[in-house]
Design an enzyme around this catalytic site. Structure first.
Site, PDB file in Angstrom:
ATOM      1  N   SER A 142       0.858  -1.197   0.000  1.00  0.00           N
ATOM      2  CA  SER A 142       0.000   0.000   0.000  1.00  0.00           C
ATOM      3  C   SER A 142       0.882   1.230   0.000  1.00  0.00           C
ATOM      4  CB  SER A 142      -0.891   0.017   1.239  1.00  0.00           C
ATOM      5  OG  SER A 142      -1.552   1.272   1.366  1.00  0.00           O
ATOM      6  N   TYR A 157      -2.329  -0.767  10.016  1.00  0.00           N
ATOM      7  CA  TYR A 157      -2.406  -1.241   8.626  1.00  0.00           C
ATOM      8  C   TYR A 157      -1.129  -0.886   7.865  1.00  0.00           C
ATOM      9  CZ  TYR A 157      -3.949  -1.488   3.746  1.00  0.00           C
ATOM     10  OH  TYR A 157      -4.046  -1.764   2.415  1.00  0.00           O
TER      11      TYR A 157
END
Length: 252
Positions: A142, A157
């Site tokens: 990401s 995350y």
């Protein structure tokens, strides 16, 4: 025929990757956790572009199931493609949950760790004996790991995706004697079921999100899926150990 295992292929980036790989003549093992209908649609779309695919259930929460998944995979490889190995592993499956500092429970932390880092790590380890020499691994990370995309609530995350980015580099080094290339793609905000399908539930946020992208829109699954297909293909033969941002210039 080359074969790819794509985790989390019931929707979004995983589905796109499966279809893009199939368009290049690669057979697909599409995994899913709970979205059986979704993975059946993925398999149908793969068939629609002239490809072959099978669906296998896989949960990243609990490594004890990985040996059973490997056995099912080996059976599927033998039955469908008359192979005892596969060529490409796409570690895509995962979840996105907002976890603000001061409000993050240990249970949520552990669950995210299993889905985003521990699960992919041990799944890869379990499947390495079945992954053919000269094959590839692509991890989906990401751009939340980049400093220019830091946002409140995503510390856990992003940290775990950062761990996958580092793992990518180490896998590339350790597996290079087998000719296995390992890379990662780091999407930005993309129109998927991410974060409890937030884009579908709140479409009004999309125009505001799009303002942060140099190319004027948020990502679509095919924007990422095509890059994954390129990395595993001949065009990507001299790329390894990289975590490539694929975000349309988010916060550029």
């Amino acid at each position: 025929m080359n074969i790819a295992v794509v985790t989390g292929a019931s929707s979004g980036i995983g589905r796109s990757a499966a279809i893009q790989l199939a368009k290049r003549g690669i057979g697909v093992v599409a995994t899913y956790n709970s979205n059986r209908k979704g993975v059946e649609e993925t398999v149908s779309e793969v068939h629609g572009v002239g490809g072959t695919a099978v669906a296998l259930r896989l949960s990243l929460s609990g490594t004890a199931d990985f040996s059973g998944f490997r056995a099912e995979l080996e059976e599927a490889l033998a039955t469908t493609w008359h192979r005892d190995s596969f060529d490409h592993l796409v570690n895509n499956a995962g979840v996105g949950i907002v976890t603000p500092l001061g409000q993050t429970t240990e249970k949520v932390f552990d669950s995210l760790t299993e889905d985003l880092f521990k699960g992919p790590f041990f799944l890869t380890q379990e499947l390495l004996p079945v992954l053919a020499d000269g094959g590839t691994i692509v991890n989906v990370t990401s751009n939340a790991t980049r400093g220019h995309v830091t946002g409140p609530g995503w510390s856990v995350y992003a940290s775990l995706k950062g761990a996958m980015s580092v793992l990518t580099r180490y896998l590339a080094k350790e597996l290079s004697p087998r000719g296995i290339r390992v890379n990662a793609v780091a999407p930005g905000a993309t129109h998927t079921r991410f974060a409890d399908n937030v884009v579908e539930r709140h479409p009004e946020i999309v125009p505001e999100l799009a303002k942060a992208f140099a190319l004027g829109r948020i990502g679509e699954p095919d924007d990422i899926g095509m890059v994954i297909a390129t990395l595993v293909s001949e065009e990507g033969r001299w790329i390894t150990g990289q975590d490539i941002e694929v975000s349309g210039g988010q916060n550029l």
